[in-house]
Scaffold this motif. Structure first.
Motif, mmCIF file in Angstrom:
data_model
loop_
_atom_site.group_PDB
_atom_site.id
_atom_site.type_symbol
_atom_site.label_atom_id
_atom_site.label_comp_id
_atom_site.label_asym_id
_atom_site.label_seq_id
_atom_site.Cartn_x
_atom_site.Cartn_y
_atom_site.Cartn_z
ATOM 1 N N GLU A 231 -24.293 9.026 14.406
ATOM 2 C CA GLU A 231 -24.017 8.407 13.113
ATOM 3 C C GLU A 231 -22.989 7.285 13.208
ATOM 4 O OE1 GLU A 231 -24.979 12.404 10.423
ATOM 5 O OE2 GLU A 231 -22.908 11.749 10.757
ATOM 6 N N TRP A 232 -22.076 7.353 14.206
ATOM 7 C CA TRP A 232 -21.063 6.314 14.376
ATOM 8 C C TRP A 232 -21.401 5.352 15.509
ATOM 9 C CZ3 TRP A 232 -17.020 5.286 11.178
ATOM 10 C CH2 TRP A 232 -16.779 6.224 10.168
ATOM 11 N N ASN A 233 -22.578 5.490 16.040
ATOM 12 C CA ASN A 233 -23.051 4.624 17.108
ATOM 13 C C ASN A 233 -23.378 3.236 16.516
ATOM 14 O OD1 ASN A 233 -24.485 3.353 19.157
ATOM 15 N ND2 ASN A 233 -25.686 5.170 19.680
ATOM 16 N N PRO A 234 -22.833 2.137 17.076
ATOM 17 C CA PRO A 234 -23.172 0.806 16.536
ATOM 18 C C PRO A 234 -24.663 0.511 16.599
ATOM 19 C CG PRO A 234 -22.027 0.635 18.655
ATOM 20 C CD PRO A 234 -21.885 2.044 18.198
ATOM 21 N N PHE A 235 -25.337 1.066 17.574
ATOM 22 C CA PHE A 235 -26.779 0.913 17.687
ATOM 23 C C PHE A 235 -27.472 1.543 16.475
ATOM 24 C CE2 PHE A 235 -30.952 2.240 19.259
ATOM 25 C CZ PHE A 235 -31.400 1.096 19.888
ATOM 26 N N SER A 236 -27.032 2.751 16.092
ATOM 27 C CA SER A 236 -27.615 3.440 14.932
ATOM 28 C C SER A 236 -27.395 2.665 13.642
ATOM 29 C CB SER A 236 -27.010 4.843 14.788
ATOM 30 O OG SER A 236 -27.372 5.677 15.858
ATOM 31 N N TRP A 259 -19.942 7.053 6.882
ATOM 32 C CA TRP A 259 -19.817 5.722 6.281
ATOM 33 C C TRP A 259 -20.788 4.711 6.884
ATOM 34 C CZ3 TRP A 259 -18.594 0.742 7.762
ATOM 35 C CH2 TRP A 259 -18.337 -0.153 6.715
ATOM 36 N N PRO A 260 -20.960 4.638 8.213
ATOM 37 C CA PRO A 260 -21.895 3.641 8.757
ATOM 38 C C PRO A 260 -23.327 3.826 8.284
ATOM 39 C CG PRO A 260 -20.467 4.493 10.490
ATOM 40 C CD PRO A 260 -20.262 5.367 9.292
#
Length: 292
Positions: A231-236, A259-260
Motif C-alpha cells: 500500500e505504501w509502495n510508490p509503484f502501487s 493514504w497513498p
C-alpha cells in the motif's frame, strides 16, 4: 648537439586536468542535455532490435496474464476475465516503464566501460547533461513502447472509461514514474564495472517491488506486513492512480485505507518527484567522482 623540445601532456596529466566547465547557465544545461539525448536516440534508431526485444516481454505478460490467469483471479468479487484484463493493464504499463531502468543502467555502464563518458567530460558542457540526456532518451523510448503496448491491450479487450484527457494523465504519471526510476538505473550504472552487472543490479530489486504491489492481484489478500508494504509502495500508488484515471477499478473493488491508496494521484506525483530529486543528486555526484 642536443635538441630541446616541449613534450606534450601525458595520459596521466590529461586525466588530472580539470574538465572544461560548461557555459550558459540553466539554458546551456538544457541545450547540452538535449544534444546528448539526440545522440542516444540516433543510436537507438541504428539498433532497432533493442526496441523490438524491449517490446517482447511486456506483450508476453499481457497475453499470459490475460488468458492464463484472467479467469482464476477474483477482482472486486468478480472472476470475469474481461474485468481482470482491465484491472491488469495499469500494472503491466507500470511494470514496463520501471523495467526500462535496467536498460538505462546498462547503457550508462557501457558508456563508462568504453570511455565515452570521459570523452564527454573533456567537452565544455554541463556536468549533469550526460546523465540527463541519457534518461530523456530512455523516456522517449519508453513512451513509444507504451504506445505499442496500449494498442496490444486494446486488442485483448482493455478499454478506458473516463475520457481521453484523464487517460493521457494516467500515461503521464506512468512515464513520470519511469523517468524517476531511470535515475536509479543511472546510479546503478555508474556504480558497477560492466553492463552485465548493471542489468542484473537493475532487475534484482525490481521484481519484489513490482510483485509486492497491487499490480497483478489486490493487496487486501496479502499478509498484513506485505499488504502494508504494497500500500505504501510508490509503484502501487502509480498503478492505483492509473486505474482511477483509466476508469479500470471494478465495481465493488475495496480501496485500502492507507493514504497513498486514498489519494493515489498525489501520492504518485510525490513519490516520483522525491525519487528524481534524491537519485538525480546521487547519480550526478557519483558521475563527478567516477570521472574525476
Amino acid at each position: 648537439m642536443s635538441t630541446t623540445g616541449t613534450a606534450g601532456p601525458t595520459g596521466s596529466a590529461l586525466a588530472r586536468r580539470p574538465a572544461p566547465v560548461g557555459r550558459g547557465g540553466p539554458l546551456g544545461s538544457v541545450r547540452d542535455s538535449l544534444v546528448v539525448a539526440r545522440r542516444n536516440l540516433i543510436r537507438m534508431l541504428r539498433i532497432p532490435e533493442v526496441v523490438v526485444f524491449g517490446l517482447v516481454q511486456p506483450i508476453m505478460f499481457v497475453v499470459l496474464f490475460s488468458y492464463v490467469f484472467g479467469g482464476s483471479i477474483a477482482v472486486g468479487g468478480s472472476t470475469d476475465p474481461g474485468t481482470y484484463r482491465e484491472y491488469l493493464m495499469a500494472g503491466i504499463f507500470a511494470q514496463t516503464v520501471t523495467f526500462a531502468t535496467a536498460g538505462a543502467g546498462a547503457g550508462i555502464a557501457d558508456d563508462m566501460h568504453k570511455g565515452l563518458i570521459d570523452r564527454f567530460r573533456s567537452l565544455p558542457m554541463a556536468r549533469g547533461a550526460v546523465l540527463t540526456g541519457r534518461t530523456l532518451a530512455d523516456l522517449v523510448q519508453t513512451a513509444l513502447t507504451l504506445v505499442v503496448l496500449a494498442i496490444v491491450a486494446v486488442i485483448v479487450g482493455w478499454r478506458i472509461h473516463e475520457g481521453l484527457l484523464r487517460a493521457l494523465a494516467g500515461f503521464a504519471l506512468l512515464l513520470l514514474l519511469g523517468y524517476a526510476f531511470s535515475w536509479i538505473g543511472a546510479l546503478i550504472g555508474l556504480s558497477v564495472r560492466t553492463p552485465e552487472a548493471a542489468t542484473s543490479g537493475g532487475l534484482i530489486w525490481l521484481f519484489p517491488l513490482t510483485f509486492i504491489s497491487n499490480a497483478f492481484v489486490p493487496a487486501d489478500n496479502m499478509p498484513t506486513v506485505l499488504r502494508t508494504i504494497a500500500e505504501w509502495n510508490p509503484f502501487s500508488a502509480t498503478v492505483q492512480a492509473a486505474r482511477e484515471l483509466f476508469g479500470n477499478l471494478p465495481a465493488g473493488y475495496p480501496v485500502p485505507s492507507a493514504w497513498p491508496m486514498q489519494h493515489p494521484v498525489w501520492a504518485s506525483l510525490l513519490w516520483s518527484v522525491l525519487i528524481i530529486v534524491v537519485f538525480r543528486t546521487l547519480a550526478v555526484r557519483k558521475y563527478r567522482s567516477a570521472t574525476a
